[in-house]
Design a protein around this motif. Structure first.
Motif, PDB file in Angstrom:
ATOM      1  N   GLN A 121      -8.382   0.774   3.142  1.00  0.00           N
ATOM      2  CA  GLN A 121      -7.880   1.705   2.141  1.00  0.00           C
ATOM      3  C   GLN A 121      -7.783   0.964   0.811  1.00  0.00           C
ATOM      4  O   GLN A 121      -7.397  -0.200   0.766  1.00  0.00           O
ATOM      5  N   TYR A 122      -8.181   1.611  -0.274  1.00  0.00           N
ATOM      6  CA  TYR A 122      -8.250   1.004  -1.590  1.00  0.00           C
ATOM      7  C   TYR A 122      -9.091  -0.284  -1.554  1.00  0.00           C
ATOM      8  O   TYR A 122      -8.608  -1.375  -1.884  1.00  0.00           O
ATOM      9  N   ARG A 135      -9.326  -3.241  -4.221  1.00  0.00           N
ATOM     10  CA  ARG A 135      -8.347  -4.333  -4.346  1.00  0.00           C
ATOM     11  C   ARG A 135      -8.898  -5.639  -3.767  1.00  0.00           C
ATOM     12  O   ARG A 135      -8.299  -6.693  -3.949  1.00  0.00           O
ATOM     13  N   GLY A 195     -12.012   3.111 -11.631  1.00  0.00           N
ATOM     14  CA  GLY A 195     -11.553   3.008 -10.253  1.00  0.00           C
ATOM     15  C   GLY A 195     -12.565   3.530  -9.245  1.00  0.00           C
ATOM     16  O   GLY A 195     -12.790   2.915  -8.196  1.00  0.00           O
ATOM     17  N   ARG A 204     -14.618   1.293  -6.374  1.00  0.00           N
ATOM     18  CA  ARG A 204     -14.621   1.576  -4.939  1.00  0.00           C
ATOM     19  C   ARG A 204     -16.039   1.592  -4.388  1.00  0.00           C
ATOM     20  O   ARG A 204     -16.305   1.098  -3.297  1.00  0.00           O
ATOM     21  N   GLY A 215      -6.733   8.460  -3.295  1.00  0.00           N
ATOM     22  CA  GLY A 215      -6.540   8.201  -4.720  1.00  0.00           C
ATOM     23  C   GLY A 215      -7.690   8.600  -5.621  1.00  0.00           C
ATOM     24  O   GLY A 215      -7.595   8.413  -6.841  1.00  0.00           O
ATOM     25  N   HIS A 249       0.804  -1.215   0.000  1.00  0.00           N
ATOM     26  CA  HIS A 249       0.000   0.000   0.000  1.00  0.00           C
ATOM     27  C   HIS A 249       0.839   1.267   0.000  1.00  0.00           C
ATOM     28  O   HIS A 249       0.453   2.268  -0.587  1.00  0.00           O
TER      29      HIS A 249
END
Length: 394
Positions: free
Chosen positions: A193-194, A197, A250, A254, A277, A30
């Protein structure tokens, strides 16, 4: 209904070797995303520099034991379970204070030379003597410089970590008690976070349905939850349900990942840097989504490095510094002029609107304090003051 931390301390030394190694690898993925290849040709694996450093450290200390982390047995299921099935936390209710934040240099109450907070999984204390309570319906902001313990604290809220000392409870259910796991899972959703993924299923609908199915819901109820969750992240179910999540942008990915958490219909949503991001428009959409969820009675706990976002959206802000609780109060108190020096000393900035209002007051403009939370509110205050002055001199 609350998430409660009572004198919680945590050391990574209580984790198994594999659990700590996994944390190091995730940190490298990360934060650095830099890998090196080593080995003798065929069958080589990519490993992070952190991972190699950790192995070297463990060999030097002679500690090579550690059982397999059960979450590692199936990476796909572990990721989805962690996303969709997080336990919640509760704490001893605390009244807001109006005093200044204590000095960042004040040592932890129980600190000794053998108990030192560290910034990596190789050093012992990540949290020390943290106590606070999150009541139902609150929007809590979690602030602190990189490595202050924010992510570690959040993962205590869903039971991924349990305290070395102290207790964490969710609506009265202790995270230490394995019998309470299912009840906690129903109540708390963790957004890493993110989070995109963690997408793994061939279609959006199957990915979102993973958590509700694990709760044992009927297929009809699962389908209802999927549609409901997509609508709550402002995606048309008929348009997105059968698409592959890996073909989406992206920002949309999310939102799909967050829908997977919302499909559990948790009482608490824990978000670790959820807007990281994203472009400004996608970030604004996401934060408004959390605001709307909070207005429906869902408690939100959001870690962020952006003080402007915390000041605008949160009802309380918890500040961590080197694993200890620096303050827990309203944004007006936390970001007050009296606390500016202390916040800057621990690597945090004052929100732009608060800083702007402070400068205007120094110039003799009688702005009230607490100040506005948005540019529009500040403009209205200024317009009222200027119009009032004009009327007096007219």
């Amino acid at each position: 209904m609350s998430i409660t931390f009572t004198e919680v301390s945590f050391t990574y030394q209580t984790l198994t070797r594999r659990q700590r190694a996994r944390l190091v690898a995730e940190s490298a993925l990360h934060n650095e995303n830099k890998y090196v290849i080593h080995g003798n040709g065929t069958g080589n694996k990519s490993r992070s520099k952190h991972d190699q450093a950790y192995d070297t450290h463990m060999e030097q200390t002679g500690n090579s034991s550690g059982e397999m982390n059960p979450y590692e047995k199936n990476t796909t299921n572990q990721q989805a379970t962690a996303r969709n099935a997080m336990p919640a936390v509760s704490s001893v209710p605390s009244e807001p204070t109006t005093s200044a934040i204590p000095s960042a240099q004040t040592p932890p109450p129980h600190s000794t030379s053998a108990q030192q907070w560290g910034e990596t999984p190789h050093t012992p204390w990540a949290l020390q003597n943290v106590s606070f309570s999150i009541e139902k319906g609150m929007f809590i902001g979690l602030a602190g410089h990189t490595g202050s313990g924010k992510s570690t604290l959040l993962q205590h809220m869903n039971g991924l970590f349990t305290p070395t000392c102290g207790t964490v409870s969710v609506d009265g259910f202790s995270t230490h008690n394995k019998k309470h796991k299912k009840e906690i899972i129903k109540r708390v959703g963790l957004i890493f976070q993110y989070p995109e993924r963690q997408l793994f299923a061939p279609t959006v609908a199957e990915d979102i349905a993973f958590g509700p199915r694990n709760l044992g819901l009927t297929p009809h109820e699962v389908n209802k939850r999927v549609a409901w969750a997509l609508e709550h992240v402002h995606l048309n179910p008929s348009e997105y349900m059968h698409k592959s999540p890996f073909e989406l942008s992206g920002g949309i990915q999310r939102r799909v990942a967050i829908a997977g958490v919302l499909a559990m219909q948790p009482h608490y949503v824990i978000a670790d840097e959820p807007a990281a991001g994203l472009d400004p428009a996608a970030k604004r959409t996401l934060l408004e989504l959390f605001k709307n969820l909070n207005s429906e009675g869902v408690s939100i706990i959001m870690a962020s490095h952006n003080m402007n976002d915390l000041a605008q959206y949160c009802s309380r802000v918890l500040v961590l510094n080197k694993g200890q609780q620096l303050c827990f109060d309203t944004p007006e108190v936390v970001f007050s002029p009296e606390n500016e020096h202390t916040l800057r000393s621990v690597g945090l900035e004052i929100p732009d609107l608060y800083a702007c209002a402070a400068r205007l007051r120094k110039q003799g403009i009688p702005l009230t304090y607490p100040t506005a939370h948005t540019t529009h509110e500040l403009a209205e205050q200024l317009a009222y003051i200027l119009n009032h002055k004009a009327a007096q001199h007219g």
